[in-house]
Design a protein around this motif. Sequence first.
Motif, short mmCIF file in Angstrom:
data_model
loop_
_atom_site.label_atom_id
_atom_site.label_comp_id
_atom_site.label_asym_id
_atom_site.label_seq_id
_atom_site.Cartn_x
_atom_site.Cartn_y
_atom_site.Cartn_z
N GLY A 8 27.14 -44.00 -32.23
CA GLY A 8 28.30 -43.17 -31.98
C GLY A 8 27.99 -41.68 -31.95
N CYS A 9 27.16 -41.20 -32.85
CA CYS A 9 26.86 -39.76 -32.90
C CYS A 9 26.01 -39.30 -31.74
N PHE A 10 25.25 -40.22 -31.16
CA PHE A 10 24.37 -39.85 -30.05
C PHE A 10 25.03 -40.10 -28.69
N SER A 11 25.62 -41.27 -28.51
CA SER A 11 26.17 -41.65 -27.19
C SER A 11 27.53 -41.01 -26.93
N GLN A 12 28.24 -40.55 -27.96
CA GLN A 12 29.55 -39.94 -27.78
C GLN A 12 29.49 -38.53 -28.40
N PRO A 13 29.04 -37.55 -27.59
CA PRO A 13 28.86 -36.19 -28.12
C PRO A 13 30.22 -35.50 -28.38
#
Length: 565
Positions: A8-13
């Motif tokens: 979540g933290c990487f793919s959804q900035p």
Amino acid sequence: MSQEDKCGCFSQPDHQSMEFYSPVFPHKYPNSTECVLRLDAEHGYFIRIDFRDYFSLEPSEDCQYDSLEVRDGAHGYSDLKGRYCGSDFPPIITSKGRHLWLRFKSDETIQGEGFKAVYSFVKNPAGTPRPQVDPCLFELSGVQGLISHENITEERLNYTVTYNYPIDCTWMVRVKPNEKIYVFFETFKLYEPNECDHNYVDIFGAETDLRNQLKHYCGSVADPIVSTTNLIHLRFFALERARETQFRAWFTAFRDSNQNDISEGLPPCNTMEFYCDDATCIHKSLRCNGIKNCKNEYDEDDCNVLNSLKFDITSDHIIIILTLGCALLGGMCFAMCFNCIRKLIRDGRQIHENIRRSREQLEERSQRSQSMSATSSPQTSHRPPMNEGGPWYIADAKSNGHPHIRSESESESEGDDDEDEEELDDLEESCVEMRDCECQTRDSLLTRRDSGQTQLPMTPPPPPPPNRRPPGLPSLSSGHPPSVPTPPPPPGTHYGRSPVAPSDHYGTYGRPPVPRLNDPYEVEDQSDDPYTQRYRAEAVIEMKERGHYEPTKSPKTTPDVLATH
């Protein structure tokens, strides 16, 4: 924790702060994790990434364990900008276009603190060198489909030519979850074979990165391929000079048969499927459709003859064959018509020539017959001598053997009669088949002809009475007798008599005849009256001069000519 929660933290900035982080930041990133991020800017802008505060990943040679991969484009097959790991900060990364593709990967061991990155959109200082173009992306599904260079629009090709921008198109094929995909190339012609930097075709699985790459084609041959999932990506890349590359690939959805699960006793394929005899099943509608949907091509065996004769009439070789066939057929028809017309003209000329020759022959024959009748008339050439202006005697069939007196004009008129000419012609022509064409004499008539007996003469008829006068002569009266012409002498050995001189045989008028010995026709003089003496009548047979012999059909019967006394 699920994969989506980890990424979540990487793919959804955070689009407000325009930051993205390593998975489960600020904690250490988890093991066996893979996350993908795609950053998109507006047209005319670039993307810039700057890593701040800290950057800590498991170090390794070539970053083969834990790494951060950055590519200049919208896909995992785009140009690689760099792969980073360890504790060194990566440099500031700037895209060439409006897309960047990033992937984070970790293995099963050793975790790190992770990283923090800030991205921004930078306007192109050179302005907008080319207008915006929609992505070249196609989505396909179903039991069968075609992937071809023909799917690329003309607008997209013109854009490549105008702005010297490469062709980069992707086809995404998705089938049912329990199915796989079989791809085979019907046509594969790269404009620059073996130049993999200029034109090529790539097939990927569910993801469009090099790790999921199934096949890379850049030569002159493209082998069939089978996917491991229900999703594949086919990418076609070509520079502007290689835009004329051609390819046609068919995909088929299939599933594994039930033969592996023998315990359930299920058939290999259900009623709506066709068994390919290689432990796979395809849809029943794909049977005998002219496309190799089975890997072993069993779906096209034992098909209807009509299906085997299917061909594309718009193809180049079919058009060439039809054109040559039509030209050959037209030439043959023209040659036949020309020969027929020429033969008809030649036959017509021959017929007219034959008619002309026939007319000339008829005219020549008519003229010859007229000249012959004028110069060689039977009345003038075979007439016996007689007194001038006096009558002469002829015996024919019409007078029943008796002498008949004809005038010269009457004989000439009758000689011109068509009926008499036809009778004389028939008589001449029948001489070929007649046994004897000579004039029949009294002896021949009175002689019995028998092949087995000796010919014996028959008794001649009695002579006429002495006082009988020939018809047409005046009756006897007192006074001097009229002048009677002396008849011509008979031929020698006539009726079996010995030849004598005419003067001795007939004598002259007023002189007694010389007696002849053994003359059966001699009549004794009963008185001194010269008129009572017997006179001999001679028959003259008139026949036209025989012309050129022309064989004709002989009549059935031809009567003999009788000469009487």
